[in-house]
Scaffold this active site. Structure first.
Site, mmCIF file in Angstrom:
data_model
loop_
_atom_site.group_PDB
_atom_site.id
_atom_site.type_symbol
_atom_site.label_atom_id
_atom_site.label_comp_id
_atom_site.label_asym_id
_atom_site.label_seq_id
_atom_site.Cartn_x
_atom_site.Cartn_y
_atom_site.Cartn_z
ATOM 1 C CD GLU A 70 -2.935 -1.173 2.290
ATOM 2 O OE1 GLU A 70 -2.547 -0.646 3.346
ATOM 3 O OE2 GLU A 70 -4.005 -1.798 2.188
ATOM 4 C CD GLU A 90 5.273 -20.991 11.609
ATOM 5 O OE1 GLU A 90 5.391 -21.172 12.829
ATOM 6 O OE2 GLU A 90 4.318 -20.366 11.102
#
Length: 279
Positions: free
Chosen positions: A83, A114
Site C-alpha cells: 500500500e 516458517e
C-alpha cells in the site's frame, strides 16, 4: 485464571463454551477484546517511536524497509508494503514484504515454511540487501524460526533490525535491535493470533509506514500529494486537493493533474508558472 506471561498468545481463552453462545454474545465478546488492542499499543508507543526514529534517517540515505513474517504476520507485512506505493508514491522497491513459503503462501498456507531459520536470509538475497537497509520481523509469538533467523542474520550483516511481537521476553525481541512488544493477552479462541494479535500488528504497521512517510516528506498538510492516480476515485480526490491547495476551478485543477501526473507535481508547476508571470 492463571496466565503464562511468557507466552500470552498461547494462553487459554477466558471465554468458555463458545459453541453454545448466541451470535450476539459472540460479537460482544470479540468487540470487548478488540477494544483492549489500542490500549496495549499505547503502552508500546515509546518503542514504536524509537524504531521509527531509527528508520527515517536510513531511508533518507537510500535504505529500504523490509518486513518478514509467516502466516498472518507475513500477510500483514505484505499488505502494508504493497500500500505504500499507491498511497505515498514511493517506488515498489522501497518497502518490501516477504512471507515464509514465498508468494504462494499469501493465499494458501505452506506447511512447515516458517520452521527454517535460514530461509528468510536466503529470500532476502534476491533483493541484494545492504547494511543501510532495515528489516522488521513480525511474529505474534516471537518464536517463529523463519523470522528469528532472518532478523539475526540481518543484524549481524549490519542492517537495522526491529520486530513486532505480542509476547514479552521472546526470542525474536532478543534478536532484534529495536523490538516492539504489544501484549494483547489471550485470544477469544485460544491461540488464534489472527485476531487481537493480528489487529495489533496491523495497527503498528500502519503507524510505522505512515509516520515514516510523513517524516520523509510524502505528505503535505494532511494530503497524499504523491499518491498514484490509478483509478477515477483517486483522480477525483487529487483534483479536489488541487482545488483546495491552489484555489482554482475544478476544470483547471483536472487539467493540471492530467498534465503533470501527481498533486505535488501539478501544484509545483502551477506555482512556478505564477512566479514566471509575476517576474
Amino acid at each position: 485464571m492463571s496466565q503464562n506471561t511468557s507466552s500470552t498468545t498461547e494462553s487459554a481463552s477466558p471465554y468458555r463454551d463458545l459453541e453454545q453462545q448466541s451470535i450476539a454474545t459472540l460479537l460482544q465478546y470479540i468487540n470487548q477484546e478488540d477494544q483492549t488492542v489500542p490500549l496495549a499499543i499505547a503502552r508500546a508507543l515509546p518503542q514504536i517511536e524509537t524504531l521509527i526514529a531509527a528508520i527515517v534517517p536510513r531511508m533518507q540515505a537510500g535504505g529500504r524497509l523490509f518486513y518478514i513474517g509467516a502466516g498472518t504476520s507475513g500477510r500483514l507485512g505484505i499488505v502494508d508494503a504493497s500500500e505504500c506505493p499507491p498511497t505515498f508514491g514511493v517506488p515498489h522497491d522501497r518497502v518490501i514484504g516477504l512471507i515464509a513459503g514465498g508468494d504462494s503462501a499469501i493465499r494458501k498456507a505452506v506447511e512447515f515454511a516458517e520452521d527454517d531459520p535460514t530461509q528468510a536470509w536466503q529470500d532476502l538475497q534476491a533483493y541484494q540487501p545492504q547494511p543501510e537497509d532495515i528489516l522488521i520481523g513480525i511474529a505474534a509469538s516471537g518464536r517463529t524460526p523463519y523470522v528469528i533467523g532472518g532478523v539475526s542474520q540481518a543484524r549481524a550483516f549490519g542492517m537495522l533490525t526491529g520486530c513486532i511481537v505480542c509476547n514479552t521476553g521472546s526470542a525474536l525481541a532478543k534478536a532484534a535491535a529495536l523490538p516492539v512488544e504489544v501484549v494483547v493477552g489471550p485470544e477469544l479462541i485460544s491461540g488464534s493470533t489472527r485476531m487481537k494479535a493480528g489487529t495489533a500488528q496491523k495497527l503498528v504497521l500502519n503507524m510505522i509506514s505512515t509516520v515514516t512517510m510523513i517524516q520523509l516528506g510524502r505528505v503535505v498538510d494532511n494530503k497524499m500529494v504523491d499518491m498514484q492516480l490509478s483509478n477515477h476515485k483517486l483522480i477525483e480526490r487529487g483534483t479536489k486537493m488541487l482545488v483546495e491547495l491552489l484555489q482554482i476551478p475544478t476544470v483547471e485543477a483536472a487539467d493540471l493533474l492530467q498534465k503533470h501526473g501527481s498533486v505535488r507535481a501539478a501544484a509545483k508547476a502551477f506555482e512556478e508558472n505564477n512566479m514566471r508571470q509575476k517576474g
